[in-house]
Design an enzyme around this catalytic site. Structure first.
Site, PDB file in Angstrom:
ATOM      1  N   THR A 123     -15.360 -15.086  26.952  1.00 36.41           N
ATOM      2  CA  THR A 123     -15.683 -13.890  26.174  1.00 36.41           C
ATOM      3  C   THR A 123     -15.475 -12.602  26.973  1.00 36.41           C
ATOM      4  O   THR A 123     -15.964 -11.544  26.580  1.00 36.41           O
ATOM      5  CB  THR A 123     -17.147 -13.966  25.704  1.00 36.41           C
ATOM      6  OG1 THR A 123     -18.005 -14.152  26.843  1.00 36.41           O
ATOM      7  CG2 THR A 123     -17.345 -15.130  24.735  1.00 36.41           C
ATOM      8  N   GLU A 124     -14.756 -12.694  28.080  1.00 35.29           N
ATOM      9  CA  GLU A 124     -14.605 -11.531  28.958  1.00 35.29           C
ATOM     10  C   GLU A 124     -13.933 -10.353  28.247  1.00 35.29           C
ATOM     11  O   GLU A 124     -14.357  -9.197  28.391  1.00 35.29           O
ATOM     12  CB  GLU A 124     -13.811 -11.907  30.210  1.00 35.29           C
ATOM     13  CG  GLU A 124     -14.637 -12.561  31.299  1.00 35.29           C
ATOM     14  CD  GLU A 124     -14.912 -14.030  31.039  1.00 35.29           C
ATOM     15  OE1 GLU A 124     -15.527 -14.679  31.893  1.00 35.29           O
ATOM     16  OE2 GLU A 124     -14.519 -14.546  29.977  1.00 35.29           O
ATOM     17  N   LEU A 125     -12.850 -10.613  27.506  1.00 39.94           N
ATOM     18  CA  LEU A 125     -12.158  -9.496  26.865  1.00 39.94           C
ATOM     19  C   LEU A 125     -13.016  -8.843  25.793  1.00 39.94           C
ATOM     20  O   LEU A 125     -12.950  -7.633  25.590  1.00 39.94           O
ATOM     21  CB  LEU A 125     -10.824  -9.969  26.274  1.00 39.94           C
ATOM     22  CG  LEU A 125      -9.605  -9.691  27.189  1.00 39.94           C
ATOM     23  CD1 LEU A 125      -9.705 -10.510  28.463  1.00 39.94           C
ATOM     24  CD2 LEU A 125      -8.299  -9.970  26.461  1.00 39.94           C
ATOM     25  N   ALA A 127     -16.137  -8.487  26.071  1.00 41.45           N
ATOM     26  CA  ALA A 127     -17.067  -7.651  26.829  1.00 41.45           C
ATOM     27  C   ALA A 127     -16.368  -6.485  27.511  1.00 41.45           C
ATOM     28  O   ALA A 127     -17.029  -5.558  27.991  1.00 41.45           O
ATOM     29  CB  ALA A 127     -17.793  -8.497  27.877  1.00 41.45           C
ATOM     30  N   GLY A 128     -15.038  -6.550  27.606  1.00 43.71           N
ATOM     31  CA  GLY A 128     -14.289  -5.430  28.169  1.00 43.71           C
ATOM     32  C   GLY A 128     -13.995  -5.527  29.647  1.00 43.71           C
ATOM     33  O   GLY A 128     -13.744  -4.506  30.297  1.00 43.71           O
TER      34      GLY A 128
END
Length: 245
Positions: A123-125, A127-128
Site C-alpha cells: 500500500t506504499e503508493l 500512502a505516497g
C-alpha cells in the site's frame, strides 16, 4: 517487542508491538538481533500477535520524527529485510492476519508463507511513499511478474487471491496456523543445514546483486522523498483517511 519460544529447536518469533505490530525503528532493530539469537536453531517461524501480522511502517512516527527519524529508519528497514531474507535456516511466516506494506515485505522475505485470514499487499503508493530497493527486490523474488500490479495498483489481496501468484503458499484455519507452520518448518529442516543454506544463497544471489547495484543509486532518492515536507502532508492526509474508515 518480539517474544521468543523454542519448539523442539524451532524458534517462534512473535511480533508483539502495539495493536497492529507497526514497523518502527525499535522493532526493526530488534528483529535482526532476534534472528541472530536464533542462529543455532533448526528453523524459525515468524508470526504476529493479535489479529494482525503487521500493518506495515508506523507512518505516524515517520511524520512526527521528520528527516532525522527517516535517516535512521530506512537503513534499519534495509537491514531487517536482508537479515530475514538471508537467514541461513528455514524461515516460515505464519500470517495471523493483515500483512500490509512493510509487513508484506517481511512476509515475502521468508521462505514459505502460511495465512489464516486478513489481507496481504503493498500500500506504499496509496500512502505516497516509494519503495526502498531491498524491499522491492525481495518482493520481486517472491511474486515475479505480479509485482507490477502489486506496486502500481497499491491494493490488497485475500489469501485466496495471493496463492496463485506465490505470495501465500498455504491457507489454514486460525487455530491450526502455528502447528501448520511448525510442520512446514520441520519439513524444510529435513535437508542438511549446510545444503539448505547453500541452496538459499544460490537462489538469492541475483536478488542481492540487484540490491547492491541499485541501492546506492536509488535509495538516496527514496530517502529524499520519505523526508520531504510534501510527503509528510500526504501521510497526514492518508492517516486521517484511515481513521475515518
Amino acid at each position: 517487542m518480539i517474544d521468543t519460544a523454542d519448539h523442539d529447536g524451532i524458534i517462534v518469533l512473535t511480533l508483539r508491538h502495539g495493536p497492529v505490530n507497526a514497523l518502527d525503528l525499535e522493532l526493526l532493530t530488534a528483529l535482526p538481533e532476534a534472528l541472530a539469537d536464533a542462529a543455532d536453531s533448526r528453523g524459525v517461524v515468524l508470526t504476529g500477535s493479535g489479529r494482525t501480522f503487521s500493518a506495515g511502517v508506523d507512518l505516524k512516527r515517520i511524520v512526527e520524527g521528520g528527516p532525522r527519524y527517516v535517516e535512521a529508519f530506512l537503513p534499519a528497514l534495509h537491514r531487517a529485510t536482508l537479515a530475514l531474507f538471508g537467514h541461513p535456516k528455514p524461515v516460515v511466516a505464519a500470517l495471523n492476519g493483515h500483512a500490509l506494506a512493510g509487513g508484506c515485505v517481511l512476509a515475502a522475505a521468508c521462505d514459505l508463507r502460511l495465512m489464516c485470514g486478513g489481507t496481504i499487499g503493498l500500500t506504499e503508493l496509496a500512502a505516497g511513499v516509494p519503495f526502498p530497493t531491498a524491499c522491492l527486490e525481495v518482493m520481486r523474488h517472491a511474486v515475479g511478474p505480479a509485482l507490477d500490479t502489486m506496486v502500481l495498483g497499491a491494493g490488497r489481496r485475500t489469501p485466496e487471491e495471493a496463492v496463485p501468484i506465490g505470495l501465500v503458499h498455504e491457507i489454514v484455519e486460525p487455530d491450526r496456523l502455528l502447528p501448520a507452520a511448525l510442520r512446514r518448518t520441520e519439513e524444510l529442516c529435513s535437508a542438511p543445514p549446510e545444503v539448505y543454506a547453500l541452496s538459499k544463497r544460490q537462489l538469492h544471489r541475483p536478488v542481492l546483486r540487484r540490491i547492491a547495484a541499485a541501492a546506492p543509486l536509488e535509495d538516496p532518492e527514496v530517502a529524499t522523498v520519505w523526508s520531504a515536507e510534501r510527503t509528510a502532508r500526504i501521510l497526514r492526509g492518508y492517516l486521517s483517511s484511515l481513521r475515518r474508515t
